[in-house]
Motif scaffolding. Structure first.
Motif, short mmCIF file in Angstrom:
data_model
loop_
_atom_site.label_atom_id
_atom_site.label_comp_id
_atom_site.label_asym_id
_atom_site.label_seq_id
_atom_site.Cartn_x
_atom_site.Cartn_y
_atom_site.Cartn_z
N LYS A 172 -5.99 4.35 -0.04
CA LYS A 172 -7.18 4.94 -0.64
C LYS A 172 -7.74 6.05 0.25
O LYS A 172 -7.88 5.89 1.45
CB LYS A 172 -8.22 3.83 -0.77
CG LYS A 172 -9.45 4.21 -1.53
CD LYS A 172 -10.24 2.92 -1.76
CE LYS A 172 -11.47 3.17 -2.58
NZ LYS A 172 -12.05 1.89 -3.01
N SER A 173 -8.05 7.15 -0.40
CA SER A 173 -8.68 8.23 0.34
C SER A 173 -10.13 8.35 -0.12
O SER A 173 -10.40 8.54 -1.29
CB SER A 173 -7.95 9.55 0.08
OG SER A 173 -8.82 10.63 0.27
N GLY A 192 -0.45 3.65 -2.65
CA GLY A 192 -1.06 4.80 -1.98
C GLY A 192 -2.33 4.35 -1.31
O GLY A 192 -3.15 3.65 -1.91
N GLN A 197 0.83 -1.21 0.00
CA GLN A 197 0.00 0.00 0.00
C GLN A 197 0.87 1.26 0.00
O GLN A 197 0.42 2.32 -0.43
CB GLN A 197 -0.91 -0.03 1.23
CG GLN A 197 -2.32 0.47 0.95
CD GLN A 197 -3.33 0.00 1.98
OE1 GLN A 197 -3.07 -0.91 2.76
NE2 GLN A 197 -4.49 0.63 1.99
N LYS A 198 2.09 1.12 0.46
CA LYS A 198 3.02 2.25 0.42
C LYS A 198 3.27 2.67 -1.03
O LYS A 198 3.42 3.85 -1.33
CB LYS A 198 4.33 1.84 1.08
CG LYS A 198 5.15 2.96 1.66
CD LYS A 198 6.32 2.37 2.43
CE LYS A 198 6.84 3.35 3.45
NZ LYS A 198 7.86 2.73 4.32
#
Lengths: 199, 183
Positions: free
Chosen positions: B168-169, B166, B162-163
């Protein structure tokens, strides 16, 4: 909730008469013994496990071998476990894949418990709803002739639910060695060199 | 700048003759899926569940072709019996790319348990697991994994951290506006 009509070994024998050079993938359980009894040969892949994957395996093989027909021969319980694969097959529309379900409306390997098809679930209708172009339910010899004709001339992919008697099949057992079954199939389809050397 | 891992994956699929790519989408896989979907030499197969990818990949191998399977980490749970029963029993090659959730920077607590279970689950199945966090590491692991899978009949999963993807926003990716209801 239909009355089951056909004898499974008669069904297999009639299907195998029109098999031609189709590759066959059997879903785990009785369809493996049925295929081994009726037409044991290297171009059969026998699944001794992996319930729910026979159709997706057939799809992978059909996409890789577009010039060969691929027949998946499996049971109603096995097909129900991977029933989403009808939609995946319909989206790909391989014109060389047939899925033949020997539907005895029971889980034959685990004590003959009823499957959902004994409670009104219609596998051919589910396949049609998924977008499979040719679907049928086979109850009797006349229907079976329609299926053997469809296997030769109807637009594929095809899904057929063949209603068979709820009897125990003969236990005709092929090798249980998955590596052997896989390599033998690949050798038969690809030839020894291509089967054993990766490019 | 390094080649983005999604471009490297597509390039390496071509180099290693991967002809079928089965996937259940994930946001982190979008670019790779798009590049496979628009490539006429790749049969791109959208699947209803990740388990289908194991059958698809094994069937492709029976027919003499290489396949890759793409999924989000939560989908790993759907593949377990098929990997154990089919891939391991028959020593089928298997190459999976798994984009991770439930990891670095996760904001959905429901993603955490399966995300954290991915590595021990896959290792318990005897799979080779490569965890990567940069584009360079990803490209290297994808190439190594493709060789191991198809030449050495190995089952390989490359986990894209995930680094790298990115986290999830919700505000940026999903909605114009976020309203938190009172409990």
């Amino acid at each position: 909730m239909s009355k089951t009509r056909l004898n499974r070994s008669d069904v297999l024998d009639k299907l195998m008469k029109v098999r031609g050079n189709a590759l066959a993938i059997a879903g785990l359980g009785s369809p493996v013994w049925d295929l081994a009894a009726s037409d044991h040969q290297p171009e059969n892949f026998y699944n001794w496990g992996g319930m729910g994957c026979a159709v997706s395996m057939g799809l992978g093989c059909a996409l890789a071998q577009p010039k060969r027909n691929v027949w998946v021969i499996t049971g109603d319980g096995e097909a129900l476990m991977g029933v989403g694969s009808f939609a995946t097959v319909a989206n790909q529309r391989p014109d060389n894949l047939a899925i033949i379900i020997l539907d005895n409306e029971h889980y034959g390997e685990t004590g003959m418990q009823k499957t959902h098809t004994s409670g009104g679930t219609d596998l051919a209708a589910m396949a049609a709803g998924a977008g499979i172009p040719t679907t049928m339910t086979v109850y009797n010899d006349e229907d079976l002739s329609k299926l053997t004709n469809a296997l030769k001339s109807a637009p594929l992919p095809l899904v057929a639910s063949v209603k068979i008697e709820n009897t125990k099949p003969k236990l005709v057992l092929p090798s249980r060695d998955g590596v052997y079954i896989k390599n033998r199939f690949r050798q038969a389809v690809l030839g020894s060199t291509a089967a054993m050397h990766v490019t | 700048m390094a080649e983005p891992w999604t471009k490297a994956a597509h390039r390496l699929f071509k180099k290693h003759n991967v002809r079928t790519v089965g996937y259940v989408p994930d946001a982190g896989l979008t670019e790779l899926i798009n590049s496979c979907n628009t490539d006429n030499d790749i049969k791109s197969v959208v699947m209803t569940t990740e388990e289908e990818g194991i059958g698809l990949s094994s069937g492709a191998w029976l027919g003499g072709e290489k396949a890759a399977v793409l999924m989000q980490s939560s989908g790993v749970g759907n593949t377990v019996n098929a990997i154990a029963s089919i891939v391991t029993s028959c020593q089928f090659p298997l190459f999976m790319i798994v984009t991770m959730r439930g990891q670095y920077g996760e904001s959905n607590p429901w993603q955490m348990p399966m995300g954290q279970a991915v590595v021990p689950v896959l290792k318990s199945l005897g799979m080779h697991v490569f965890e990567v966090e940069t584009d360079e590491e990803a490209a290297e692991a994808i190439e190594a994994g493709l060789k191991m899978a198809f030449v050495s009949n190995a089952a390989v999963a490359v986990l894209i951290g995930q680094k790298l993807i990115g986290a999830k926003s919700f505000i940026a990716d999903v909605a114009e506006e976020v309203i938190n209801v009172e409990n």
